[in-house]
Structure formats: C-alpha cells, structure tokens
Write an enzyme that holds these catalytic residues in place. Sequence first.
Site, PDB file in Angstrom:
ATOM      1  CB  CYS A   8      41.461  98.780 103.933  1.00 42.58           C
ATOM      2  SG  CYS A   8      41.597  97.062 104.351  1.00 42.58           S
ATOM      3  CG  HIS A  61      36.831  94.626 108.294  1.00 40.99           C
ATOM      4  ND1 HIS A  61      37.765  95.633 108.336  1.00 40.99           N
ATOM      5  CD2 HIS A  61      35.930  94.918 109.265  1.00 40.99           C
ATOM      6  CE1 HIS A  61      37.459  96.500 109.295  1.00 40.99           C
ATOM      7  NE2 HIS A  61      36.350  96.084 109.871  1.00 40.99           N
ATOM      8  CD  GLU A  95      33.994  97.326 112.259  1.00 40.62           C
ATOM      9  OE1 GLU A  95      35.073  97.614 111.727  1.00 40.62           O
ATOM     10  OE2 GLU A  95      33.736  97.613 113.442  1.00 40.62           O
TER      11      GLU A  95
END
Length: 428
Positions: free
Chosen positions: A358, A243, A174
């Site tokens: 993000c 995350h 990721e």
Amino acid sequence: MTATEINFDGLIGPTHNYAGLSSGNLASLGNAGAVARPRAAALQGLAKMRRLMDLGVDQGFFPPPLRPATGILRTVGFAGDDAEVLTSAAQADSQLFRAACSASSMWTANAATVVAGADSGDGRLHLVTANLASMLHRSVEADDTYRLLCFVFTDECHFMVHGPLPLGAHFGDEGAANHMRLATGHGATGLNVFVHGKPRGGRFPERQALRASQAVARLAGLTEERAIFALQAGEAVDAGAFHNDVVAVANQTVLMTHPEAFEKTDDLYATIREHVPGATIIEVEDVSLADAVSTYLFNSQIVTLPGGEMALILPAEVRENEGVWSALQTALGRSGAIERVEVVDVRESMRNGGGPACLRLRVPVSPAARAAIHPGYLLTAKRWDQLAALVERHWPEAVAPGDLLNPDLWATAREVEAHLKVFIESAA
Ligand code: SUG
C-alpha cells in the site's frame, strides 16, 4: 524496450493518527482512537525504502501534503484564519475535521493508476490520479496528488498525467491498488488486470467501480488485448479486502494470490496464461481470508532484483503467524519463482490497514523517462540519510486523538512542509 521499476513510497506525515475513518478496513476500525507514533511510522517506512535500495531497487518518495487541510474546510463554508477554520470545523463536524487531518496520502498505491509506456496508446507512461471518491478523508487527497504528479512527471514527451475522474462514487477509483500488470519484463508489452467491485449488498463498501477502471484504460489508450477487467470476490470484500492488493500481488510473469480473491478465477487465470508467456500463478493454499487480511500476506511487494531474480517483501505480521508462514513456504517452494524473502516492520501503517504494497506506487520507466523525473523525489543513500534526519528532528513522537486539535501540531506540520520543500529543491 529496456525498463526498470521505481517504487515511490509515501513519506508518512507528522499528523499520522488512528481516526477509524475507513469502513470495510478492519485495522482502521479496530485501532480507532489509539495513540499513533508518527516519527516511528515515518522511520519504519523509510527503513523499508532503504531495504529496497540496498537490494538494488530504485526508490523514490512522495512528500505528505499539508495537513490539516484547511482548503477543503473553507470550500464547505468554514471561514476565518486557519486556526478559526480548524477550531470551528472540529466543533461542528468532528468526522470532517478528522478527515482533514488524515495522513492517508502515505498509501501511494492509491495515488494513481500507472499504465506503462510499453502498453499505452501513445508510448508514454500514463498516470491517472485516483479520485478516492468512496472515503471522505481519502477524497481530500486527489487534488494535491494531481498537482504533485504534474510536478514530478512534467516532461510530456515521456509522461501523461491525468486528473482525477469526475462524478464521485459513480466513478470511484482507488488507483494502482486495484491494478496489476503482468508482462515478461518491465519494458515488454503486458496485460493490465483491472480489479473492481460492484454494489451487491455486502457488509462493506466496494470502492472501485468498473466504469472507473474502464475509464482509466480508455484514457491510457489501452487496447482490448492489453486490458482485462476482473470482479473481486464478494467474500473477500466482506472479509476486509477493501482493495485487491490485500488478496493478490503480481510482478512480471508472477501472480501470487489468495484462491478466493476473484469472482471468476478460472477465466482470469486462462486469460493471463494466454497473454503472458511463462506466467506463473502462485495460489497460496490453506490461508483463510481472515488470516490473509490480518497478516497482509498478499500486501507484500514482489520486486525484480538487478540480477533478474525476484524478492518478496513481507510485513512482519506474516512471519509471526506460523500457519500463514508455513503455507507461504510451501507455495513458494512449489513454484520456485520467488527466490528471496525479506521481512519488514511497517506496524504503524499496518494498524491503519496499510502494508508494504500500500505504501508504494510502482512506476516502470525507460532510462530516458527516468532521467526526466524530477530528481528531488528520487532517493540516493545520501538523500535517504538527510530525509531520515529530518524525520528524527521534526516529527512528533506521539499523536493521540485530542492532539489533532493542538495548534502546536498544526505548526509542526507547516514546519515539516517547509523543510521538505527545501530538501526537494536542493536536488534540482
Ligand atoms: O484507504 N486506511 C487506508 C489504507 C489504504 C491501504 N491501501 C491499499 N490497500 N492499497 C484506507 O482504508 C485509515 C485512516 C484512519 O482510519 O485513520 C485509512 O485511510
């Protein structure tokens, strides 16, 4: 080596919508089916970029890839012209169709893992494209991202761009959302902290595989003393921290973290203290994991300003939660490492589980490496104005779930792509 950091934010695309595609991401699931506002979303993202530029921080952007992504639908057997492909996919498999429409490339912290030239085996900056294998809609991004990164960072004297890791979820990767770099400066050698999950029967998928993190470190030529692998706490994943950047953030010598972010906290802190002179670990106490996830306190950006002081760029949701805000003030007051706090409104992104951190990919560069980056993706005040004007003029005001089937939206997306191409080329 002197180096500065550029933040490359994802420009939020015209198909921004709330499709409820991400299991384990509570905001994405909770807002499924709501009406999204792509124009407001893109302007909020741009306003954040401008705030950083006004603070003296270097800023770039990545354009959204064309969505809906007909290519992936053709690969799995839908045929005809674009309209036929999209209409038949929507009828046959609505989830796949929504995956092909997602504007999720906006969260560029998931575009790649970036290993600084000061740490890598060959002195070049390495970018390993994330395969995003654990979520269908996100996996669609990987090939476009790889092509984009090759185009932005072409100069092989300074950059090495790697394609996405193969083998799907076995190597689920990721990107930078699970990577933190601690160092005395952006140009100094540092410690790369790779945070991963593992299948342990929890409520939600664990997206980052240890093997993937190890592969990224290997590809970038990181030696053992430059890399450490830390397991995310199962409770944090179960609470919605899909995350690591939902529960921890680092910049230079500072790590700001939820006390329950990692499985073996003491070992991690000890390694950081051993390898990073002057390391400051700010544990923000008295914030539940649920509040950390709903406010995205730890999804803030910590940036170094030109004078050397640090600023924390927080989502507005933190300011609105009195308990979290006051816990933060106490923690910051105690450590003294972060001098300035800036609050930004990125609500449209937050409603899909994406906060300030993000939305950006950090790229530490020497002056020579910076000069080698394609200038079309770097922002100046003038180019920011032009980009904001494009958004004002062309982005749709609202997108409801049914609008994804409207050919007018597909045409708008194609027009936007053409305008952005011209905008990028005009800087070269
Ligand atoms: O992968 N949300 C993204 C949010 C990514 C946040 N990134 C970081 N933490 N670095 C995700 O879950 C929601 C899309 C939707 O449901 O329409 C989404 O993809």
